[in-house]
Design an enzyme around this catalytic site. Structure first.
Site, PDB file in Angstrom:
ATOM      1  N   HIS A  20       0.831  -1.202   0.000  1.00  0.00           N
ATOM      2  CA  HIS A  20       0.000   0.000   0.000  1.00  0.00           C
ATOM      3  C   HIS A  20       0.869   1.257   0.000  1.00  0.00           C
ATOM      4  O   HIS A  20       1.776   1.391   0.797  1.00  0.00           O
ATOM      5  CB  HIS A  20      -0.905  -0.015   1.226  1.00  0.00           C
ATOM      6  N   ASP A  28       7.220   5.470 -21.118  1.00  0.00           N
ATOM      7  CA  ASP A  28       7.603   5.263 -22.509  1.00  0.00           C
ATOM      8  C   ASP A  28       9.114   5.089 -22.609  1.00  0.00           C
ATOM      9  O   ASP A  28       9.832   5.231 -21.613  1.00  0.00           O
ATOM     10  CB  ASP A  28       7.100   6.417 -23.385  1.00  0.00           C
ATOM     11  N   HIS A  96       5.957  17.698 -16.598  1.00  0.00           N
ATOM     12  CA  HIS A  96       6.788  16.541 -16.938  1.00  0.00           C
ATOM     13  C   HIS A  96       8.062  16.540 -16.098  1.00  0.00           C
ATOM     14  O   HIS A  96       8.513  15.480 -15.655  1.00  0.00           O
ATOM     15  CB  HIS A  96       7.112  16.546 -18.431  1.00  0.00           C
ATOM     16  N   TYR A 118       5.163  11.533 -23.733  1.00  0.00           N
ATOM     17  CA  TYR A 118       4.445  11.718 -22.466  1.00  0.00           C
ATOM     18  C   TYR A 118       3.518  10.565 -22.086  1.00  0.00           C
ATOM     19  O   TYR A 118       2.578  10.746 -21.322  1.00  0.00           O
ATOM     20  CB  TYR A 118       3.679  13.044 -22.455  1.00  0.00           C
ATOM     21  N   ALA A 119       3.765   9.373 -22.591  1.00  0.00           N
ATOM     22  CA  ALA A 119       2.983   8.190 -22.212  1.00  0.00           C
ATOM     23  C   ALA A 119       3.593   7.627 -20.931  1.00  0.00           C
ATOM     24  O   ALA A 119       4.304   6.623 -20.943  1.00  0.00           O
ATOM     25  CB  ALA A 119       2.967   7.157 -23.333  1.00  0.00           C
ATOM     26  N   ASN A 120       3.347   8.339 -19.838  1.00  0.00           N
ATOM     27  CA  ASN A 120       3.921   8.004 -18.540  1.00  0.00           C
ATOM     28  C   ASN A 120       2.864   8.234 -17.468  1.00  0.00           C
ATOM     29  O   ASN A 120       2.125   9.224 -17.527  1.00  0.00           O
ATOM     30  CB  ASN A 120       5.116   8.910 -18.223  1.00  0.00           C
TER      31      ASN A 120
END
Length: 129
Positions: A20, A28, A96, A118-120
Site C-alpha cells: 500500500h 515510454d 513533466h 508523455y505516455a507516462n
C-alpha cells in the site's frame, strides 16, 4: 507455470512485492530512468509493447488508488491522455519535469516500448480491502 495474467517473471515478482502506497511508474522509452527504483524493461522495439497494453495488464493485477501524469500528455498525446482519464482515477497532473522527479521515489518502474511522447503515469498502489 502460471496459467494467465502477467507471465514475465521479473515483472510478476516485482508486483508481488508491492504494498500500500508504493509507486509504480509506467513509462515510454524516452523517460529518463532514475537510479534507485527497481526497473523492469519490457521495451522490445519502438511501440512494442505499447503503453496501453502494459497499463491494461498492470491495472488487471494491481489495486490502484490514484495516479499522476504530466499535464503535457493532454496536448502532445491525446490517445494516452484519454486512456489515462478512462482507467486511472483519481488522476492528477504535474509538469513533466516534476513527474521525472517523482519517478525517483517509485518502488518500481516498468518501461514500455511506447514511442509517443508523455505516455507516462505514476500509479499509487492501494489495498484490496
Amino acid at each position: 507455470m502460471k496459467k494467465g495474467g502477467i507471465l514475465n517473471r521479473h515483472l510478476a515478482g516485482a508486483l508481488a512485492e508491492l504494498g500500500h502506497g508504493d509507486g509504480v511508474l509506467v513509462c515510454d522509452v524516452g523517460m529518463p530512468l532514475p537510479q534507485g527504483p527497481r526497473i523492469v524493461d519490457l521495451a522490445f522495439r519502438a511501440g512494442v509493447p505499447s503503453f496501453a497494453e502494459v497499463l491494461d495488464g498492470l491495472l488487471e493485477e494491481l489495486v490502484v488508488e490514484a495516479g499522476t501524469a504530466a499535464h503535457e500528455v493532454r496536448a502532445a498525446n491525446p490517445a494516452a491522455a484519454e486512456l489515462l482519464r478512462e482507467h486511472v482515477r483519481p488522476l492528477s497532473y504535474v509538469s513533466h519535469e516534476e513527474l521525472k522527479g517523482l519517478a525517483a521515489g517509485a518502488r518500481l518502474i516498468v518501461r514500455t516500448g511506447e514511442a509517443r511522447p508523455y505516455a507516462n503515469v505514476l500509479l499509487r498502489c492501494g489495498v484490496f480491502f
